[in-house]
Design an enzyme around this catalytic site. Structure first.
Site, mmCIF file in Angstrom:
data_model
loop_
_atom_site.group_PDB
_atom_site.id
_atom_site.type_symbol
_atom_site.label_atom_id
_atom_site.label_comp_id
_atom_site.label_asym_id
_atom_site.label_seq_id
_atom_site.Cartn_x
_atom_site.Cartn_y
_atom_site.Cartn_z
ATOM 1 N N LYS A 1 4.511 -3.709 -21.160
ATOM 2 C CA LYS A 1 4.741 -2.543 -20.283
ATOM 3 C C LYS A 1 6.189 -2.071 -20.390
ATOM 4 O O LYS A 1 6.476 -0.868 -20.415
ATOM 5 C CB LYS A 1 4.406 -2.897 -18.831
ATOM 6 C CG LYS A 1 4.828 -1.839 -17.801
ATOM 7 C CD LYS A 1 3.988 -0.587 -17.905
ATOM 8 C CE LYS A 1 4.503 0.669 -17.257
ATOM 9 N NZ LYS A 1 5.124 0.668 -15.981
ATOM 10 N N HIS B 1 6.510 -0.205 -23.550
ATOM 11 C CA HIS B 1 5.846 1.091 -23.325
ATOM 12 C C HIS B 1 6.835 2.067 -22.697
ATOM 13 O O HIS B 1 6.967 3.213 -23.121
ATOM 14 C CB HIS B 1 4.634 0.896 -22.411
ATOM 15 C CG HIS B 1 4.098 2.178 -21.820
ATOM 16 N ND1 HIS B 1 4.724 2.823 -20.773
ATOM 17 C CD2 HIS B 1 3.045 2.958 -22.155
ATOM 18 C CE1 HIS B 1 4.065 3.932 -20.482
ATOM 19 N NE2 HIS B 1 3.043 4.036 -21.300
ATOM 20 N N ASN B 2 7.534 1.615 -21.674
ATOM 21 C CA ASN B 2 8.476 2.512 -20.995
ATOM 22 C C ASN B 2 9.650 2.875 -21.901
ATOM 23 O O ASN B 2 10.148 4.000 -21.847
ATOM 24 C CB ASN B 2 8.964 1.878 -19.696
ATOM 25 C CG ASN B 2 7.906 1.899 -18.611
ATOM 26 O OD1 ASN B 2 6.716 1.939 -18.902
ATOM 27 N ND2 ASN B 2 8.314 1.866 -17.369
ATOM 28 N N GLU C 1 8.429 5.469 -24.046
ATOM 29 C CA GLU C 1 8.323 6.674 -23.217
ATOM 30 C C GLU C 1 9.685 7.383 -23.118
ATOM 31 O O GLU C 1 9.776 8.612 -23.257
ATOM 32 C CB GLU C 1 7.797 6.256 -21.841
ATOM 33 C CG GLU C 1 7.820 7.313 -20.763
ATOM 34 C CD GLU C 1 7.461 6.696 -19.395
ATOM 35 O OE1 GLU C 1 6.498 5.915 -19.315
ATOM 36 O OE2 GLU C 1 8.157 7.000 -18.415
ATOM 37 N N LEU D 1 0.814 -1.216 0.000
ATOM 38 C CA LEU D 1 0.000 0.000 0.000
ATOM 39 C C LEU D 1 0.847 1.265 0.000
ATOM 40 O O LEU D 1 0.509 2.249 0.641
ATOM 41 C CB LEU D 1 -0.961 -0.017 1.196
ATOM 42 C CG LEU D 1 -1.928 -1.217 1.228
ATOM 43 C CD1 LEU D 1 -2.746 -1.207 2.514
ATOM 44 C CD2 LEU D 1 -2.860 -1.200 0.009
ATOM 45 N N ASN E 1 -0.735 -4.666 4.055
ATOM 46 C CA ASN E 1 0.619 -4.180 3.810
ATOM 47 C C ASN E 1 1.538 -4.786 4.850
ATOM 48 O O ASN E 1 1.120 -5.039 5.988
ATOM 49 C CB ASN E 1 0.653 -2.641 3.907
ATOM 50 C CG ASN E 1 1.959 -2.076 3.400
ATOM 51 O OD1 ASN E 1 2.267 -2.192 2.218
ATOM 52 N ND2 ASN E 1 2.745 -1.481 4.282
ATOM 53 N N ARG E 2 2.788 -5.041 4.448
ATOM 54 C CA ARG E 2 3.756 -5.629 5.391
ATOM 55 C C ARG E 2 3.782 -4.832 6.689
ATOM 56 O O ARG E 2 3.670 -5.371 7.773
ATOM 57 C CB ARG E 2 5.146 -5.654 4.752
ATOM 58 C CG ARG E 2 6.215 -6.194 5.672
ATOM 59 C CD ARG E 2 7.568 -6.218 4.995
ATOM 60 N NE ARG E 2 8.017 -4.878 4.613
ATOM 61 C CZ ARG E 2 9.187 -4.627 4.020
ATOM 62 N NH1 ARG E 2 9.985 -5.612 3.715
ATOM 63 N NH2 ARG E 2 9.515 -3.401 3.711
ATOM 64 N N SER F 1 0.414 1.456 -16.080
ATOM 65 C CA SER F 1 1.073 2.729 -16.379
ATOM 66 C C SER F 1 0.150 3.903 -16.087
ATOM 67 O O SER F 1 -1.064 3.803 -16.212
ATOM 68 C CB SER F 1 1.505 2.808 -17.841
ATOM 69 O OG SER F 1 2.069 4.080 -18.089
HETATM 70 P P1 NBP Z 1 7.540 0.831 -3.918
HETATM 71 O O1 NBP Z 1 8.110 0.277 -5.177
HETATM 72 O O2 NBP Z 1 8.256 1.927 -3.232
HETATM 73 O O3 NBP Z 1 7.361 -0.393 -2.887
HETATM 74 C C1 NBP Z 1 6.918 -0.169 -1.571
HETATM 75 C C2 NBP Z 1 5.979 -1.273 -1.137
HETATM 76 O O4 NBP Z 1 6.624 -2.553 -1.196
HETATM 77 C C3 NBP Z 1 5.549 -1.086 0.304
HETATM 78 O O5 NBP Z 1 4.208 -1.484 0.410
HETATM 79 C C4 NBP Z 1 6.472 -2.038 1.046
HETATM 80 O O6 NBP Z 1 5.962 -2.443 2.281
HETATM 81 C C5 NBP Z 1 6.492 -3.177 0.081
HETATM 82 N N1 NBP Z 1 7.569 -4.157 0.335
HETATM 83 C C6 NBP Z 1 8.909 -4.048 0.179
HETATM 84 BR BR1 NBP Z 1 9.769 -2.538 -0.323
HETATM 85 N N2 NBP Z 1 9.579 -5.159 0.489
HETATM 86 C C7 NBP Z 1 8.629 -6.038 0.879
HETATM 87 C C8 NBP Z 1 8.686 -7.370 1.307
HETATM 88 N N3 NBP Z 1 9.831 -8.033 1.385
HETATM 89 N N4 NBP Z 1 7.520 -7.982 1.629
HETATM 90 C C9 NBP Z 1 6.354 -7.324 1.525
HETATM 91 N N5 NBP Z 1 6.237 -6.052 1.106
HETATM 92 C C10 NBP Z 1 7.367 -5.405 0.772
HETATM 93 O O7 NBP Z 1 6.011 1.247 -4.135
HETATM 94 P P2 NBP Z 1 5.282 1.997 -5.349
HETATM 95 O O8 NBP Z 1 6.052 3.179 -5.828
HETATM 96 O O9 NBP Z 1 3.867 2.171 -4.923
HETATM 97 O O10 NBP Z 1 5.342 0.924 -6.535
HETATM 98 C C11 NBP Z 1 4.750 -0.358 -6.419
HETATM 99 C C12 NBP Z 1 5.045 -1.132 -7.690
HETATM 100 O O11 NBP Z 1 4.422 -0.468 -8.782
HETATM 101 C C13 NBP Z 1 6.533 -1.205 -8.043
HETATM 102 O O12 NBP Z 1 6.804 -2.455 -8.588
HETATM 103 C C14 NBP Z 1 6.712 -0.143 -9.059
HETATM 104 O O13 NBP Z 1 7.787 -0.395 -9.934
HETATM 105 C C15 NBP Z 1 5.380 -0.211 -9.795
HETATM 106 N N6 NBP Z 1 4.991 1.013 -10.494
HETATM 107 C C16 NBP Z 1 5.199 2.221 -9.939
HETATM 108 C C17 NBP Z 1 4.809 3.371 -10.608
HETATM 109 C C18 NBP Z 1 5.015 4.711 -9.989
HETATM 110 O O14 NBP Z 1 4.728 5.701 -10.666
HETATM 111 N N7 NBP Z 1 5.460 4.791 -8.757
HETATM 112 C C19 NBP Z 1 4.175 3.258 -11.832
HETATM 113 C C20 NBP Z 1 3.934 2.014 -12.359
HETATM 114 C C21 NBP Z 1 4.351 0.888 -11.674
HETATM 115 P P3 NBP Z 1 6.307 -1.592 3.614
HETATM 116 O O15 NBP Z 1 5.314 -0.476 3.650
HETATM 117 O O16 NBP Z 1 6.107 -2.578 4.707
HETATM 118 O O17 NBP Z 1 7.716 -1.116 3.500
#
Ligand code: NBP
Length: 477
Positions: A183, A186-187, A190, A10, A32-33, A128
């Site tokens: 995807k 796509h990037n 981009e 989350l 969420n963890r 995306s």
């Molecule tokens: P992050 O990529 O920063 O990941 C944070 C989340 O991962 C938190 O919920 C964290 O839990 C959890 N987590 C981690 Br780190 N290690 C864990 C583990 N060992 N076990 C369980 N949970 C774990 O978050 P985000 O930016 O929201 O992106 C999420 C995904 O979406 C990524 O794969 C990202 O590449 C993709 N994405 C992101 C975007 C963007 O614009 N940001 C766009 C498209 C796709 P915690 O809260 O307990 O630390």
């Protein structure tokens, strides 16, 4: 109430996707963890819809109606495997794990294979649109089995962005890693779009002499035409922005080193493996990497360059029109290369990806959303087996009309010493594809000379070798 869908992970993306599902009337189990994030979500946004906050993996799984739909939005890589290890033992055949992170498609293929043995559908899904898209409607690229799409598709269609004609920006892409592969490309596209825009900006600034605010206006005008797109739109916003602290254009106070997270680099790495020339995308990745080598740049500052000759006012306006042509033509080339990579991936992995549908679901929600994608969709709709976008009559005509200006822009860039690697790579690709003869014949001759690698002839079947070290007669190989 049993939740129709669950989201674990989350941070920004997962939280916003969960809210998007809830706002669309679904009951969403959240997990969420670190449980504090789960509590914060329910407290802050509980009024938006039906959330079931859960703190243990067991409670999360128990909250889901069957077959379970479990969306994982954690950091890509090992965290995704950790989450799978935690949840898979709690699931039953028919349940679905949807990985919405930016996973490498090879990891997705592995995870899909492993979970399939347990009867679990693993749905590697490209998402995306960033934070904003996740909340208000992203472009969603699900891979995985057809059955999983039957159970998930309607929900994804509901929360996805909608194109101008109302159709949802999601569709089943193909088995196992197909969604994450698409995807990834796509990037890559981009990156290329952003690089081409950046080059256009620099040419308008350093060759035509326009200020950032003036260039913002030029981009705004372009955004009413065939370049109409999210990236052109935000470019104008960024260029028009003035830094509050200094009163300088914002773009002048930001360090000129571009970062990257890796999906653009993967696009190029995989293209190399598949033998697909994605030179424009590669230049975009390299341009970011070059910008980051501050030491190298500092050491090179004294190198000689041409004497700058700024354009006059009337010339500058004409040049801006030429840059629009060069940008558009180069854009056609980078999409041609990207779609070629998708076609090659689809062939290599038997995914049977519908390229027109890919263009169609990129029309809304995602970072490269643009009017242009409707044209690509139309090109593939008219001819599904189109060997290249450049083979489409209307793109061929447009690029033909643009080419004189495209060349003129590169001449000016070269003369003034302004780098335009994306424009140049795109034009070289175009010229290479239309050439009657390529110097590859000479390359083959060299290879035969030093390594007896043989060559094929233009006039006869078979492989041949010339006895370079002997009497230079030719033998059949
Ligand atoms: P992050 O990529 O920063 O990941 C944070 C989340 O991962 C938190 O919920 C964290 O839990 C959890 N987590 C981690 Br780190 N290690 C864990 C583990 N060992 N076990 C369980 N949970 C774990 O978050 P985000 O930016 O929201 O992106 C999420 C995904 O979406 C990524 O794969 C990202 O590449 C993709 N994405 C992101 C975007 C963007 O614009 N940001 C766009 C498209 C796709 P915690 O809260 O307990 O630390």
């Amino acid at each position: 109430a049993a939740a129709q869908i669950g989201v674990t992970g989350l941070a920004v993306m997962g939280r916003n996707l969960a809210r998007n599902f809830a706002r669309n009337g679904y009951t969403v189990a959240v997990h969420n963890r670190t449980a504090a994030r789960t509590r914060a979500l329910v407290e802050e946004f509980g009024h938006e819809g039906e959330f079931v906050g859960t703190e243990s993996a067991e409670d999360f799984v128990a909250a889901l109606e069957r077959p379970r739909r479990l969306v994982v939005m954690v950091k890509a890589g090992e965290p995704t495997d950790a989450v799978i290890r935690e949840f898979a033992p709690l699931l039953e055949p028919g349940d679905m794990i949807v990985d919405g992170g930016n996973a490498h498609f090879a990891d997705t293929r592995r995870r899909e294979r492993e979970l399939r043995e347990q009867g679990i559908h693993f749905v590697g899904t490209g998402v995306s649109g960033g934070e904003e898209g996740a909340l208000n409607g992203p472009s969603i690229m699900p891979g995985g089995s057809k059955e999983s799409y039957e159970a998930l598709g309607p929900m994804l269609e509901k929360i996805s962005a909608k194109a101008a004609d109302g159709s949802p920006c999601t569709a089943h892409i193909g088995p196992d890693g197909a969604g994450h592969f698409v995807k990834m490309v796509h990037n890559g596209i981009e990156y290329a779009d952003m690089q081409l825009i950046a080059e256009a900006y620099q040419l308008l600034r350093d060759v035509a002499g326009y200020s950032p605010a003036e260039i913002a206006d030029i981009f705004r005008t372009w955004n009413t035409g065939r370049l109409d797109s999210y990236l052109i739109d935000i470019t104008a916003e960024v260029l028009a922005h003035v830094d509050a602290a200094t009163g300088e254009p914002f773009v002048d106070v930001v360090q000129d080193q571009a970062e990257q997270k890796g999906t653009g680099r993967w696009t190029v790495q995989i293209a190399l493996d598949l033998g697909v020339p994605v030179s424009g995308i590669a230049e975009a990745v390299f341009a970011r990497s070059l910008s980051g080598h501050q030491d190298l740049r500092d050491a090179s500052r004294g190198l000689a360059g041409p004497k700058a000759e700024p354009l006059g006012k009337a010339e500058a306006a004409a040049f801006a029109d030429q840059v629009e042509q060069a940008l558009y033509a180069s854009k056609i080339v980078s999409y041609t290369q990207g779609f070629h990579e998708i076609a090659a991936g689809s062939d290599a992995y038997d995914w049977d990806i519908d390229l027109g549908r890919v263009a169609s679901i990129w029309r809304g929600g995602c970072i490269i959303r643009a009017a242009f994608l409707d044209r690509i969709r139309a090109a593939y709709d008219a001819r599904a087996e189109l060997p290249s976008l450049l083979a489409d009559e209307s793109f061929a005509r447009e690029i033909g009309e643009a080419q004189d200006d495209w060349r003129a822009v590169l001449v000016a860039a070269t003369r003034q010493g302004v780098p335009a690697p994306g424009f140049a790579a795109a034009l070289a690709y175009y010229d290479a594809l239309r050439a009657d003869r390529l110097p590859a014949a000479l390359t083959q001759g060299q290879r035969d000379y030093f390594g007896a690698h043989t060559y094929r002839r233009t006039d006869r079947e078979g492989s041949f070798h010339t006895l370079w070290g002997g009497d230079r007669s030719e033998v059949s190989a």
